[in-house]
Design a protein around this motif. Structure first.
Motif, mmCIF file in Angstrom:
data_model
loop_
_atom_site.group_PDB
_atom_site.id
_atom_site.type_symbol
_atom_site.label_atom_id
_atom_site.label_comp_id
_atom_site.label_asym_id
_atom_site.label_seq_id
_atom_site.Cartn_x
_atom_site.Cartn_y
_atom_site.Cartn_z
ATOM 1 N N ASN A 298 0.827 -1.216 0.000
ATOM 2 C CA ASN A 298 0.000 0.000 0.000
ATOM 3 C C ASN A 298 0.858 1.262 0.000
ATOM 4 O OD1 ASN A 298 -2.396 -1.454 -0.033
ATOM 5 N ND2 ASN A 298 -2.621 -1.457 2.198
ATOM 6 N N ARG A 299 1.965 1.233 0.743
ATOM 7 C CA ARG A 299 2.865 2.389 0.763
ATOM 8 C C ARG A 299 3.481 2.635 -0.611
ATOM 9 N NH1 ARG A 299 6.058 0.394 6.094
ATOM 10 N NH2 ARG A 299 4.314 0.544 7.566
ATOM 11 N N LEU A 300 3.815 1.569 -1.297
ATOM 12 C CA LEU A 300 4.393 1.693 -2.640
ATOM 13 C C LEU A 300 3.352 2.225 -3.623
ATOM 14 C CD1 LEU A 300 6.486 -1.615 -2.770
ATOM 15 C CD2 LEU A 300 7.377 0.711 -2.579
ATOM 16 N N HIS A 301 2.124 1.774 -3.467
ATOM 17 C CA HIS A 301 1.046 2.294 -4.317
ATOM 18 C C HIS A 301 0.805 3.780 -4.046
ATOM 19 C CE1 HIS A 301 -0.771 -1.986 -4.946
ATOM 20 N NE2 HIS A 301 0.141 -1.688 -5.853
ATOM 21 N N ASP A 302 0.939 4.165 -2.789
ATOM 22 C CA ASP A 302 0.707 5.563 -2.410
ATOM 23 C C ASP A 302 1.696 6.520 -3.082
ATOM 24 O OD1 ASP A 302 -1.419 4.862 -0.831
ATOM 25 O OD2 ASP A 302 -0.278 4.870 1.063
ATOM 26 N N ILE A 303 2.904 6.035 -3.362
ATOM 27 C CA ILE A 303 3.902 6.892 -4.022
ATOM 28 C C ILE A 303 3.935 6.634 -5.536
ATOM 29 C CG2 ILE A 303 5.336 7.148 -1.957
ATOM 30 C CD1 ILE A 303 7.238 5.040 -3.174
ATOM 31 N N ASN A 304 2.932 5.873 -6.026
ATOM 32 C CA ASN A 304 2.792 5.596 -7.471
ATOM 33 C C ASN A 304 4.016 4.896 -8.062
ATOM 34 O OD1 ASN A 304 0.206 6.869 -7.682
ATOM 35 N ND2 ASN A 304 1.253 8.858 -7.601
ATOM 36 N N SER A 305 4.570 3.978 -7.302
ATOM 37 C CA SER A 305 5.714 3.208 -7.784
ATOM 38 C C SER A 305 5.230 1.918 -8.437
ATOM 39 C CB SER A 305 6.654 2.885 -6.619
ATOM 40 O OG SER A 305 7.805 2.207 -7.080
ATOM 41 N N GLN A 306 5.795 1.588 -9.584
ATOM 42 C CA GLN A 306 5.426 0.352 -10.278
ATOM 43 C C GLN A 306 6.175 -0.816 -9.646
ATOM 44 O OE1 GLN A 306 5.698 0.414 -14.558
ATOM 45 N NE2 GLN A 306 5.574 -1.806 -14.742
ATOM 46 N N ILE A 307 5.449 -1.809 -9.179
ATOM 47 C CA ILE A 307 6.045 -2.948 -8.487
ATOM 48 C C ILE A 307 6.391 -4.053 -9.480
ATOM 49 C CG2 ILE A 307 5.659 -4.742 -6.759
ATOM 50 C CD1 ILE A 307 3.737 -2.787 -5.364
ATOM 51 N N LEU A 308 7.624 -4.502 -9.419
ATOM 52 C CA LEU A 308 8.074 -5.647 -10.206
ATOM 53 C C LEU A 308 8.510 -6.723 -9.224
ATOM 54 C CD1 LEU A 308 10.248 -3.836 -12.923
ATOM 55 C CD2 LEU A 308 7.910 -4.686 -13.169
ATOM 56 N N SER A 309 7.731 -7.790 -9.140
ATOM 57 C CA SER A 309 8.004 -8.848 -8.177
ATOM 58 C C SER A 309 8.420 -10.127 -8.875
ATOM 59 C CB SER A 309 6.758 -9.106 -7.330
ATOM 60 O OG SER A 309 6.914 -10.258 -6.532
ATOM 61 N N THR A 310 9.442 -10.798 -8.347
ATOM 62 C CA THR A 310 9.864 -12.072 -8.933
ATOM 63 C C THR A 310 8.765 -13.125 -8.786
ATOM 64 O OG1 THR A 310 10.986 -12.640 -6.860
ATOM 65 C CG2 THR A 310 12.329 -11.672 -8.604
ATOM 66 N N ALA A 311 7.891 -12.963 -7.803
ATOM 67 C CA ALA A 311 6.786 -13.899 -7.627
ATOM 68 C C ALA A 311 5.849 -13.862 -8.830
ATOM 69 C CB ALA A 311 6.016 -13.582 -6.349
ATOM 70 N N ASN A 312 5.754 -12.698 -9.478
ATOM 71 C CA ASN A 312 4.883 -12.535 -10.650
ATOM 72 C C ASN A 312 5.656 -12.546 -11.962
ATOM 73 O OD1 ASN A 312 2.647 -12.165 -8.913
ATOM 74 N ND2 ASN A 312 3.131 -10.000 -8.696
ATOM 75 N N GLU A 313 6.820 -11.916 -11.966
ATOM 76 C CA GLU A 313 7.589 -11.731 -13.197
ATOM 77 C C GLU A 313 8.585 -12.858 -13.454
ATOM 78 O OE1 GLU A 313 7.068 -9.018 -15.124
ATOM 79 O OE2 GLU A 313 5.734 -7.959 -13.729
ATOM 80 N N GLY A 314 8.970 -13.596 -12.410
ATOM 81 C CA GLY A 314 10.100 -14.509 -12.541
ATOM 82 C C GLY A 314 11.369 -13.671 -12.660
ATOM 83 N N SER A 315 12.375 -14.189 -13.331
ATOM 84 C CA SER A 315 13.585 -13.396 -13.571
ATOM 85 C C SER A 315 13.290 -12.336 -14.630
ATOM 86 C CB SER A 315 14.719 -14.299 -14.062
ATOM 87 O OG SER A 315 15.077 -15.247 -13.075
ATOM 88 N N PHE A 316 13.939 -11.183 -14.500
ATOM 89 C CA PHE A 316 13.786 -10.143 -15.516
ATOM 90 C C PHE A 316 15.047 -9.288 -15.543
ATOM 91 C CE2 PHE A 316 11.845 -8.615 -11.603
ATOM 92 C CZ PHE A 316 12.332 -7.322 -11.455
ATOM 93 N N ALA A 317 15.193 -8.509 -16.612
ATOM 94 C CA ALA A 317 16.383 -7.680 -16.791
ATOM 95 C C ALA A 317 15.974 -6.251 -17.109
ATOM 96 C CB ALA A 317 17.260 -8.238 -17.904
#
Length: 377
Positions: A298-317
């Motif tokens: 919720n805090r990250l959403h409050d500052i309008n930050s885009q969340i990139l999670s390995t739980a959803n994205e897997g590995s990424f670059a």
């Protein structure tokens, strides 16, 4: 005599027909197999047979930042403009093979021979465990480590020392192995600064030699490339975040934040996030776990930050292109290999299960049999 010759000619024709059918079937089979092999490699079929698939979209780029999925653990790989590399943490020991394979493939892809820097932010197993496999298979030049001594090192310390002594087997094993391998070991501390081909790497913490909590030893690192900044916080807790705010203030503003402690509410205090205010927030977390905490999300959403999670994205670059941050996940094959295999099997079944020109063949055989019977009569 004439009847015998006719029978011989008919048999020869039948054999010739069967021979022609066999040649056609073999030719078709070879064609389908060759077609399958070509499609398999062109469409990336080897994806399904590799234990680890690295993200190669930014291959050859001066600056690359890879987030390697080790579920509830950290593992971050960097390539800098001077072709030097840095791995920050290596996940749990059970993910050592994945980390080792990813790093090995990456070094080969970039025509590099060694990992220049390994940063063990602190001694927790979910950050250092995979380094055991890595050190046994990849040449590592320099290791930044917390000022937490191993049992073997403690023997040489004065009796009245105030340093933390590790009782964690995996951490002790990794440091001992690093010494055996001849790695250059350096204690992480505030003020260390590296200039790697115009890319600045700064250690903002730890500022003390001793902490009661291992998470407080976390190396907090700011990486600056062009006009973009990446802040890595390990498992630094809120007390460390407050110290960073007091010491650095607005300098903590970053475009990318590796969220502390996998999104636990022991990190990522509101004031800290409001100062950093990242465009992207990276969460190293596994599926079906208690982390990240909903309060942190919720805090990250409050500052309008885009969340990139390995739980959803897997590995990424990620990389920086035209002064903009871009990222890419693992690219799956453009054409499903299962469909290719299915089509191949169907084609082969049709090739060998159905007679070529079956109606015409039956008509010819029926006519020939009738001719033989008439001649006998």
């Amino acid at each position: 005599m004439n009847n015998v010759n006719k029978r011989i000619k008919i048999k020869d024709k039948k054999h010739l027909k069967l021979s022609n059918d066999l040649i056609i079937r073999i030719s078709l089979s070879v064609f389908f197999v060759v077609l399958f092999v070509v499609l398999f490699f062109v469409c990336g079929g080897t994806y399904y047979f590799k234990k680890v698939n690295i993200i190669d979209k930014y291959s050859g780029y001066d600056f690359q930042f890879h987030v390697i999925d080790v579920e509830q653990g950290d593992c971050l790989l960097f390539k800098f403009p001077n072709n030097q590399t840095m791995l920050v943490d290596a996940g749990e020991e059970e993910y050592g093979e994945i980390v080792c394979e990813y790093v090995t493939q990456f070094l080969k892809q970039e025509n590099l021979e060694a990992l220049d820097y390994l940063v063990l932010t602190h001694s927790d197993a979910d950050h250092v465990g995979g380094a055991k496999e890595l050190l046994e298979n990849v040449h590592v030049n320099n290791i930044y480590r917390p000022k937490i001594y191993t049992q073997n090192e403690a023997k040489d310390l004065p009796d009245d020392n105030t340093y933390m002594i590790s009782n964690t087997l995996i951490y002790n094993t990794i440091i001992d192995t690093a010494k055996e391998k001849g790695c250059n070991l350096i204690f992480s501390e505030k003020g260390i600064e590296l200039n790697l081909g115009g890319c600045k790497v700064e250690f903002l913490s730890p500022a003390q030699d001793y902490y009661a909590d291992t998470n407080s030893y976390s190396a907090v690192i700011m990486i600056t490339y062009q006009t973009k900044k990446i802040l890595l916080t390990g498992d630094a807790n809120t007390s460390i975040e407050q110290t960073l705010i007091d010491e650095y203030g607005e300098y903590l503003k970053a475009d990318i934040l590796k969220v502390g402690h996998h999104g636990s509410k022991t990190s990522s205090m509101k004031e800290f996030l409001e100062i950093v205010k990242p465009q992207y927030s990276i969460l190293c977390a596994g599926e079906n776990r208690d982390l990240p905490d909903i309060e942190v999300i919720n805090r990250l959403h409050d500052i309008n930050s885009q969340i990139l999670s390995t739980a959803n994205e897997g590995s990424f670059a990620m990389t920086i292109k035209n002064n903009e941050i871009v990222y890419s996940g693992t690219t799956k094959p453009t054409f499903d290999i299962a469909i290719i295999i299915s089509l191949l099997v169907i084609a082969l079944i049709l090739t060998w299960g159905i007679k070529i020109n079956s109606k015409r063949t039956k008509a010819v055989l029926s006519k020939n049999q009738k001719t033989i019977i008439d001649d006998d009569n």
